[in-house]
Design an enzyme around this catalytic site. Structure first.
Site, PDB file in Angstrom:
ATOM      1  N   HIS A  46       5.731   6.151  10.866  1.00 36.35           N
ATOM      2  CA  HIS A  46       6.770   5.884   9.866  1.00 36.35           C
ATOM      3  C   HIS A  46       7.791   7.024   9.888  1.00 36.35           C
ATOM      4  O   HIS A  46       7.673   7.988   9.134  1.00 36.35           O
ATOM      5  CB  HIS A  46       6.087   5.771   8.505  1.00 36.35           C
ATOM      6  CG  HIS A  46       6.976   5.626   7.318  1.00 36.35           C
ATOM      7  ND1 HIS A  46       8.278   5.173   7.370  1.00 36.35           N
ATOM      8  CD2 HIS A  46       6.717   5.879   5.988  1.00 36.35           C
ATOM      9  CE1 HIS A  46       8.791   5.157   6.139  1.00 36.35           C
ATOM     10  NE2 HIS A  46       7.862   5.583   5.294  1.00 36.35           N
ATOM     11  N   CYS A  73       8.294   0.069   0.139  1.00 37.88           N
ATOM     12  CA  CYS A  73       8.131   0.869  -1.066  1.00 37.88           C
ATOM     13  C   CYS A  73       8.926   2.154  -0.875  1.00 37.88           C
ATOM     14  O   CYS A  73       9.245   2.540   0.257  1.00 37.88           O
ATOM     15  CB  CYS A  73       6.661   1.179  -1.320  1.00 37.88           C
ATOM     16  SG  CYS A  73       5.847   2.094   0.012  1.00 37.88           S
ATOM     17  N   CYS A 113      12.296   6.439   1.800  1.00 32.05           N
ATOM     18  CA  CYS A 113      11.772   5.646   2.923  1.00 32.05           C
ATOM     19  C   CYS A 113      12.607   4.411   3.248  1.00 32.05           C
ATOM     20  O   CYS A 113      12.454   3.832   4.321  1.00 32.05           O
ATOM     21  CB  CYS A 113      10.344   5.210   2.633  1.00 32.05           C
ATOM     22  SG  CYS A 113       9.198   6.590   2.451  1.00 32.05           S
TER      23      CYS A 113
END
Length: 403
Positions: A359, A389, A91
């Site tokens: 996202h 994160c 991510c």
């Protein structure tokens, strides 16, 4: 050491990550090339104007495989002498692309880079590349692997966050995102996506649900309870790692977790000489970058230790930061960050986040850096911190400072 400056930052709108999403018809290469072209046009870049294109994407298979960065350069109007580097830090891939480019510049390896990332989640399914951490028993067993949703629920259980707190944060994210769009706060950075005839496919984030209420979210079933409690019983795996927990409190669902979307983002980073040569004024300098590894089971607590690290390495304190962007992968991630640093919610994700707008994995890190910069300028503030994160237990952070 040479300073690394941000000269421009832009992103596409985020489309729903489903076959009926507005961006589903656009390939990963085409959307990347569209954004690279826009960045070149906005800054007047010609020829070998940048040293490299560093492009993050998480699911590196099919059309997103084979060094997507180089494919995007060749599909764009950029000079073919510019290479391309695809990277994957899950991510944080988009942020790591920016950080890597900045640190290359600081070290003297080139005057400028285009960096960012993409994820077309409607076209290349999340997890379709496979991952040893999830499928290899030789790794999953000793690391006590659980899916990210279970990890988010472990954070809620460990640190005492309730379903009501998570839902309230999600509703506030929706409200802030709707207000930001209504007030055109993203206008400076949005690159509309057009079809081959020049007609607009998408010019605003389409995942948002601005009318969402806490009562609406209260009706949703916890998304990860079944996989935790029934089959394959990941709660038991988690409690082998955390035996002090009597049970896992499952509070997350689609409304207080990040949305699956398509999108891309890019940042133009260069040294002072690059700006002078192209008549560009720097908007901010990248003051510091950091990354760290964390517990792979709880997995998503990385924003806390990486923020501690970046502040320590920079000789700064949390009070030196004017605004924060903490990726809203799950509500508990942001709640834990604010709890750990006693940060006011009024300073965190002030224009909403991934719970409202989605996202797009490989792009999000670059998106939140650009969003942070735009908002620092809008409020006439100086310093911001962006952090995410990361799957399998990592964290990444960037501190930017307006100039």
């Amino acid at each position: 050491m040479t300073e690394a400056y941000i000269y421009d930052a832009a992103r596409t709108p985020r489309g729903k990550g489903r076959p009926d999403g507005s961006l589903h018809e656009v390939t990963s290469v085409a959307l990347s090339a569209r954004l690279l072209n826009a960045m070149a046009e906005r800054s007047g870049l010609k020829g070998h104007a940048v040293e490299d294109v560093i492009w993050g994407n998480v699911t590196q298979v099919k059309e997103q495989g084979g060094c997507l960065a180089r494919s995007a350069v060749l599909a764009s109007n950029l000079d073919e002498s510019i290479p391309g580097l695809s990277i994957n830090r899950f991510c944080a891939s988009g942020m790591e692309a920016v950080n890597l480019a900045a640190n290359q510049i600081k070290g003297g390896a080139g005057d400028a880079y285009l960096a960012g990332g993409i994820e077309m989640m409607s076209r290349v399914g999340m997890g379709s590349d496979g991952a040893a951490i999830a499928v290899d028993p030789g790794l999953t067993f000793p690391t006590y692997f659980v899916p990210q949703g279970i990890s988010a629920d472990i954070i809620a259980t460990e640190y005492g966050f309730t379903r009501e707190q998570a839902d309230a944060l999600a509703v506030e994210s929706q409200r802030r995102a709707a207000q930001a769009w209504a007030e055109n706060r993203f206008a400076k950075s949005i690159v509309p996506v057009l079809d081959q005839n020049g007609l607009t496919i998408l010019d605003r984030d389409e995942y948002m649900r601005p009318g969402t209420t806490v009562d609406d979210l209260a009706k949703l079933k916890a998304s990860f309870a079944d996989m935790g409690q029934v089959m394959p019983g990941f709660d038991k795996v988690a409690m082998l790692k955390y035996p002090h927990l009597a049970e896992i409190n499952h509070i997350h669902h689609a409304g207080n977790s990040s949305g699956i979307v398509d999108g891309a983002a890019a940042v133009l980073i260069g040294n002072e000489a690059f700006g002078k040569a192209h008549g560009l004024r720097p908007r901010a300098r990248i003051r510091a970058t950091a990354k760290i590894g964390t517990d792979p089971t709880i997995m998503l607590t990385g924003p806390v230790p990486v923020t501690e690290k970046i502040l320590r390495d920079s000789g700064m304190s949390i009070g030196d930061i004017d605004l924060f962007e903490v990726n809203e992968a799950f509500a508990s991630v942001v709640l834990r960050f604010m709890q750990a640093f006693d940060v006011s919610p009024d300073l965190v994700n002030v224009n909403g986040g991934a719970m409202a707008m989605g996202h797009p994995l490989g792009a999000t890190g670059a998106i939140i850096i650009g969003t942070l910069l735009d908002e620092l300028e809008r409020r006439d503030l100086t310093t911001g911190l962006a952090t995410l994160c990361i799957a399998s237990g990592m964290g990444a952070a960037t501190i930017i400072e307006r100039v």
